[in-house]
Design a protein around this motif. Structure first.
Motif, PDB file in Angstrom:
ATOM      1  N   HIS A  43     -39.778   4.736 -25.088  1.00  0.00           N
ATOM      2  CA  HIS A  43     -40.577   5.959 -25.123  1.00  0.00           C
ATOM      3  C   HIS A  43     -41.941   5.688 -24.511  1.00  0.00           C
ATOM      4  N   PRO A  77     -39.410  13.643 -26.917  1.00  0.00           N
ATOM      5  CA  PRO A  77     -40.313  14.607 -26.286  1.00  0.00           C
ATOM      6  C   PRO A  77     -39.573  15.875 -25.862  1.00  0.00           C
ATOM      7  N   SER A  78     -40.324  16.924 -25.680  1.00  0.00           N
ATOM      8  CA  SER A  78     -39.714  18.184 -25.243  1.00  0.00           C
ATOM      9  C   SER A  78     -39.388  18.103 -23.759  1.00  0.00           C
ATOM     10  N   SER A 107     -39.433  13.754 -19.066  1.00  0.00           N
ATOM     11  CA  SER A 107     -39.825  14.683 -20.127  1.00  0.00           C
ATOM     12  C   SER A 107     -41.267  15.109 -19.896  1.00  0.00           C
ATOM     13  N   GLU A 109     -43.715  14.180 -21.616  1.00  0.00           N
ATOM     14  CA  GLU A 109     -44.607  13.057 -21.918  1.00  0.00           C
ATOM     15  C   GLU A 109     -44.464  11.892 -20.947  1.00  0.00           C
TER      16      GLU A 109
END
Length: 134
Positions: A43, A77-78, A107, A109
């Motif tokens: 991430h 994340p969206s 994403s 982010e």
């Protein structure tokens, strides 16, 4: 000789348990229930680390369930969208199973990578496809 028999019996039992778990996961997915797919997540919020956990894939959404304290505050994340699929590099294969596949995603982010075993790859790819469609 006894040690060899113990090692072989342990290996056989471990293989049987892993295959049984995969079969149970496949049966639950076929019935449309929520399943938990073991994987590793890279991430952007935790740069340079692979986080251990599970993707919880249900009929309505896909979420991240961490297995360590490091990833406890991490969520998916969206706007997560698949852009690639690859095998682990030599360096990554030293950290986790070299037989896994890495799903590369973008994403809101930044770049997200999901490492998953081939037998569970289909679940993750279908969940990502469904999350892309509005």
């Amino acid at each position: 000789m006894i040690q060899l028999l113990v090692v072989l019996a342990t290996g056989g039992l471990t293989t049987w348990l892993l295959l049984r778990k995969a079969e149970q996961r496949a049966a639950r997915a076929a019935r449309g229930h929520e399943i938990r797919v073991p994987c590793l997540l890279r991430h952007p919020a935790v740069e340079g680390r692979w986080l251990r956990g599970r993707m919880v894939i249900g009929p309505s959404a896909m979420t991240w369930e961490p297995r360590t304290r490091v990833g406890a505050a991490t969520t998916l994340p969206s706007g997560l969208r698949q852009v690639g699929l690859r095998s682990p590099s030599w360096r990554e294969a030293l950290r986790f199973n070299g037989g896994s596949r890495i799903v590369e995603c973008t994403s809101s982010e930044g770049d997200v990578h999901i490492a998953v075993m081939p037998r569970d790859l289909g679940y993750v790819l279908v969940a990502l496809e469904e999350s892309e469609t509005p």
